[in-house]
Write an enzyme that holds these catalytic residues in place. Structure first.
Site, PDB file in Angstrom:
ATOM      1  N   LYS A 291       7.295   3.949  13.407  1.00 54.39           N
ATOM      2  CA  LYS A 291       6.913   4.807  12.268  1.00 54.39           C
ATOM      3  C   LYS A 291       5.586   5.478  12.598  1.00 54.39           C
ATOM      4  CE  LYS A 291       3.908   3.279   9.993  1.00 54.39           C
ATOM      5  NZ  LYS A 291       2.737   2.760   9.294  1.00 54.39           N
TER       6      LYS A 291
ATOM      7  N   ALA B 276       9.550  -1.987  10.566  1.00 59.92           N
ATOM      8  CA  ALA B 276      10.765  -1.374  11.122  1.00 59.92           C
ATOM      9  C   ALA B 276      11.806  -2.448  11.427  1.00 59.92           C
ATOM     10  CB  ALA B 276      10.418  -0.603  12.398  1.00 59.92           C
TER      11      ALA B 276
ATOM     12  N   ILE C 123       2.255   1.190  13.846  1.00 56.24           N
ATOM     13  CA  ILE C 123       3.475   1.997  13.951  1.00 56.24           C
ATOM     14  C   ILE C 123       4.660   1.243  13.345  1.00 56.24           C
ATOM     15  CG2 ILE C 123       2.829   3.606  15.763  1.00 56.24           C
ATOM     16  CD1 ILE C 123       3.995   1.728  17.830  1.00 56.24           C
ATOM     17  N   GLY C 124       4.334   0.299  12.486  1.00 62.82           N
ATOM     18  CA  GLY C 124       5.360  -0.302  11.629  1.00 62.82           C
ATOM     19  C   GLY C 124       6.322  -1.223  12.340  1.00 62.82           C
ATOM     20  N   GLY C 125       5.949  -1.763  13.476  1.00 63.60           N
ATOM     21  CA  GLY C 125       6.887  -2.617  14.214  1.00 63.60           C
ATOM     22  C   GLY C 125       7.556  -3.667  13.330  1.00 63.60           C
TER      23      GLY C 125
ATOM     24  N   ASP D 123       5.322  -0.863   3.838  1.00 64.07           N
ATOM     25  CA  ASP D 123       5.917   0.128   4.741  1.00 64.07           C
ATOM     26  C   ASP D 123       7.423  -0.078   4.952  1.00 64.07           C
ATOM     27  OD1 ASP D 123       3.748   1.698   5.272  1.00 64.07           O
ATOM     28  OD2 ASP D 123       3.167   0.638   7.099  1.00 64.07           O
TER      29      ASP D 123
ATOM     30  N   VAL E 108       2.724  -5.480  18.565  1.00 65.74           N
ATOM     31  CA  VAL E 108       2.639  -6.016  17.191  1.00 65.74           C
ATOM     32  C   VAL E 108       1.297  -5.649  16.558  1.00 65.74           C
ATOM     33  CG1 VAL E 108       4.218  -7.928  17.664  1.00 65.74           C
ATOM     34  CG2 VAL E 108       1.765  -8.281  17.910  1.00 65.74           C
TER      35      VAL E 108
END
Ligand code: C5P
Length: 309
Positions: A12, A111, A106-108, A143, A102
């Site tokens: 993300k 996601a 970026i939303g790991g 998120d 992690v």
């Protein structure tokens, strides 16, 4: 042999992120234009009929997650919550191929949680309705709803208000993480004195034909967490400078609460060249050339197409 289901968990990217207020419970009100990239984690799963849920973690970024308690893993938490809400006796063996760093903005984890919900709704043939799924998603993290939506979205509230955005051109990008995790609550705490941005600064109906036109308008916005993040991890400035210095860079910015930064380049070749040049000077950074998902590609990765054999 039992069937394997698969879902992608795209990274993300917060193209801009404004903090517009704070709720009484401490959560911040945000406005953010969010898109997704081809780079991401991959979740595979097989059905179990005994109700058990197992998770194995593979891939280059597996190590920090494998050491943490399984109960803390967002994939396990999402699967258990969905199982409970749907009152199903079915279970799953899940394998997460962890490719994104992690705690990196970026939303790991978000996601992965969203991919788990999509995969299990499909595998368990659930008919929960969008509202219930969105509620489950939000309870897993602010998120997770936008990751469940999976397409370019103007997000507001604490992350629960989602407006689909007119399709953007596919953007050649480079993602860089300096290899150190940052804590989201610590970043929000560090910006306490920074004040708030105005609301509704972005035109929700705008259509963009080129990355250059989009990047020009994005220059008018920013990421309101950058100052706080760089005060905690100054290396983020080095990453932003390295991205901005390369030929064809239209915009370099931090995503989410960091430390991952992205840059949009004019062409795919320039993005690849930039990634190679920066990698030759920084072998301890995670550097990935990628591009943003078009709506068609994100729809395919998110819905259906998860049944492999
Ligand atoms: O919801 P999530 O687990 O991703 O959030 C982690 C932390 O980040 C929260 O506990 C909160 O401190 C902070 N946060 C916030 N406002 C948001 C999202 C996250 O203050 N909109």
């Amino acid at each position: 042999m039992s069937a394997t289901y698969r879902q992608h968990a795209p990274a993300k990217i917060n193209l801009f992120l404004h903090v517009t207020g704070k709720r009484d419970d401490g959560y911040h009100l945000l406005e953010s234009l969010v898109c997704f990239t081809e780079a991401g984690d991959v979740l595979n799963g097989e059905l179990r009929d005994d109700g058990k849920i197992t998770l194995a973690i593979t891939g280059p970024m597996a190590s920090p997650l494998s050491q943490a308690p399984a109960e803390d893993n967002l994939v396990i938490r999402a699967a258990r919550l969905l199982q409970q809400e749907a009152q199903t006796t079915l279970g799953a063996d899940l394998i997460l191929d962890k490719r994104l760093p992690v705690a990196s903005g970026i939303g790991g984890g978000s996601a992965d949680a969203a991919a788990t919900l999509r995969l299990l709704v499909d595998m368990w043939k659930l008919d929960l309705g969008t509202e219930s799924l969105s509620r489950i998603a939000l309870s897993l993290g602010a998120d997770v709803p936008v990751c469940l939506n999976g397409k370019t979205t103007l997000m507001s509230g604490i992350g629960e208000k989602l407006n689909d955005f007119p399709e953007l051109p596919s953007l050649p990008m480079v993602l860089i993480n300096p290899g150190k995790p940052v804590s989201t609550p610590a970043i929000f705490k560090a910006r306490e004195e920074d004040g708030f941005s105005d609301e509704n600064l972005w035109d929700i109906t705008a259509h963009y034909q080129s990355g250059a036109a989009l990047a020009a308008d994005l220059q008018e916005c920013g990421n309101d967490l950058t100052l706080a993040a760089t005060s905690i991890l100054p290396e983020i400035c080095d990453v932003l400078n390295a991205l901005a210095r390369e030929e064809g860079c239209l915009l370099a910015r931090m995503s989410g609460s960091g430390a991952t930064c992205f840059a949009i380049y004019d062409t795919t070749d320039q993005a690849e060249q930039a990634a190679n040049t920066i990698a030759s000077a920084h072998d301890d950074w995670w550097i990935t050339p990628t591009q943003t998902l078009s709506e068609q590609a994100s729809t395919l990765s998110n819905i259906g197409a998860s049944f492999l054999d």
